[in-house]
Write an enzyme that holds these catalytic residues in place. Structure first.
Site, PDB file in Angstrom:
ATOM      1  N   GLY A  48       0.861  -1.175   0.000  1.00 45.87           N
ATOM      2  CA  GLY A  48       0.000   0.000   0.000  1.00 45.87           C
ATOM      3  C   GLY A  48       0.894   1.221   0.000  1.00 45.87           C
ATOM      4  O   GLY A  48       1.870   1.265  -0.745  1.00 45.87           O
TER       5      GLY A  48
ATOM      6  N   ARG B 160       6.640  -0.205  -7.103  1.00 46.52           N
ATOM      7  CA  ARG B 160       7.178   0.974  -6.407  1.00 46.52           C
ATOM      8  C   ARG B 160       7.783   0.539  -5.055  1.00 46.52           C
ATOM      9  O   ARG B 160       7.444   1.042  -3.986  1.00 46.52           O
ATOM     10  CB  ARG B 160       6.118   2.056  -6.221  1.00 46.52           C
TER      11      ARG B 160
ATOM     12  N   HIS C 266       5.914  -8.193  -3.748  1.00 42.33           N
ATOM     13  CA  HIS C 266       4.615  -8.827  -3.525  1.00 42.33           C
ATOM     14  C   HIS C 266       4.698 -10.258  -4.036  1.00 42.33           C
ATOM     15  O   HIS C 266       4.668 -10.468  -5.241  1.00 42.33           O
ATOM     16  CB  HIS C 266       3.522  -8.084  -4.294  1.00 42.33           C
TER      17      HIS C 266
ATOM     18  N   GLU D 260       2.325 -12.454  -3.425  1.00 40.34           N
ATOM     19  CA  GLU D 260       0.957 -12.922  -3.638  1.00 40.34           C
ATOM     20  C   GLU D 260       0.455 -12.582  -5.033  1.00 40.34           C
ATOM     21  O   GLU D 260      -0.365 -13.318  -5.590  1.00 40.34           O
ATOM     22  CB  GLU D 260       0.011 -12.343  -2.565  1.00 40.34           C
TER      23      GLU D 260
ATOM     24  N   CYS E 297       6.388  -5.091   1.026  1.00 40.22           N
ATOM     25  CA  CYS E 297       6.532  -3.788   0.360  1.00 40.22           C
ATOM     26  C   CYS E 297       6.361  -2.642   1.364  1.00 40.22           C
ATOM     27  O   CYS E 297       7.248  -2.414   2.179  1.00 40.22           O
ATOM     28  CB  CYS E 297       5.571  -3.712  -0.817  1.00 40.22           C
TER      29      CYS E 297
HETATM   30  N1  GLN Z   1       5.940   2.951  -2.405  1.00 37.35           N
HETATM   31  C1  GLN Z   1       5.059   2.488  -1.358  1.00 37.35           C
HETATM   32  C2  GLN Z   1       5.429   3.121  -0.015  1.00 37.35           C
HETATM   33  O1  GLN Z   1       6.197   3.986   0.054  1.00 37.35           O
HETATM   34  C3  GLN Z   1       5.089   0.979  -1.251  1.00 37.35           C
HETATM   35  C4  GLN Z   1       4.457   0.333  -2.479  1.00 37.35           C
HETATM   36  C5  GLN Z   1       3.862  -1.025  -2.242  1.00 37.35           C
HETATM   37  O2  GLN Z   1       3.524  -1.391  -1.116  1.00 37.35           O
HETATM   38  N2  GLN Z   1       3.682  -1.763  -3.304  1.00 37.35           N
HETATM   39  O3  GLN Z   1       4.900   2.738   0.998  1.00 37.35           O
END
Ligand code: GLN
Length: 181
Positions: free
Chosen positions: A29, A125, A161, A163, A61
């Site tokens: 997220g 990201r 990720h 999943e 992430c």
């Molecule tokens: N770039 C997001 C962050 O800074 C992380 C992205 C992700 O969870 N896929 O939290």
């Protein structure tokens, strides 16, 4: 994914709900938003306490960012829960359009038999683990050696990720940690 592997799952939004779970997933997220919301809902300190107290945690992430003891390129005033002795760099691969999938070298899974297929992982990201402190160990790396997953006891942090590519082995490992815990 966890339900598919036989676990019972529930969302945790309030501090009291933390007492009902044997393990916790900090999902992907936006870590700055999760940080801000847990501050507003009073979850931040209870989360810090249960993680420090040994609750099994899987962070993916944004979740890895939240577990990192040290954070680079965090948002203004961004805090983490800690629990994983690593230095993470947020958005280390650039913007959303630079997201990618790749195969990973995972020493922890390789010990499990001869023909272990590589882990297909989606980096959306994603952050990177730039340093691993003495309390944590490397779990997975990119083919060029950069660290993308680490473990400290019952705390697992993945920059990617698993999943979204159907990879189940990290979730299986997490459930094993939960059962042992
Ligand atoms: N770039 C997001 C962050 O800074 C992380 C992205 C992700 O969870 N896929 O939290």
């Amino acid at each position: 994914m966890l339900e598919h592997l036989g676990a019972q799952v529930m969302p945790v939004r309030r501090p009291a709900e933390l007492a009902e779970v044997d393990g916790l997933v900090l999902p992907g997220g936006e870590s700055t938003v999760i940080d801000r919301l847990t501050g507003l809902t009073g979850l931040r300190e209870p989360l810090r306490e249960v993680i420090a107290g040994g609750l099994p945690v899987l962070g993916t992430c944004a979740g890895l960012i939240l577990l990192a003891e040290r954070l680079r390129d965090g948002g203004p005033g961004q805090e983490t829960f800690g629990g994983l002795d690593v230095t993470a760099r947020r958005n280390a691969f650039g913007r959303q359009t630079e997201s990618f999938e790749t195969d990973l070298v995972v020493p922890a899974l390789e010990g499990r038999g001869a023909d272990v297929p590589p882990v297909r992982a989606a980096f959306i990201r994603a952050p990177l683990i730039e340093e691993i402190g003495p309390a944590a160990e490397l779990l997975a790396a990119l083919p060029d050696g950069r660290a993308v997953a680490a473990r400290q006891g019952r705390v697992l942090g993945l920059a990617f990720h698993p999943e979204s590519t159907g990879e189940t082995r990290f979730h299986e490992l997490f459930l094993q940690v939960v059962r042992e815990g």
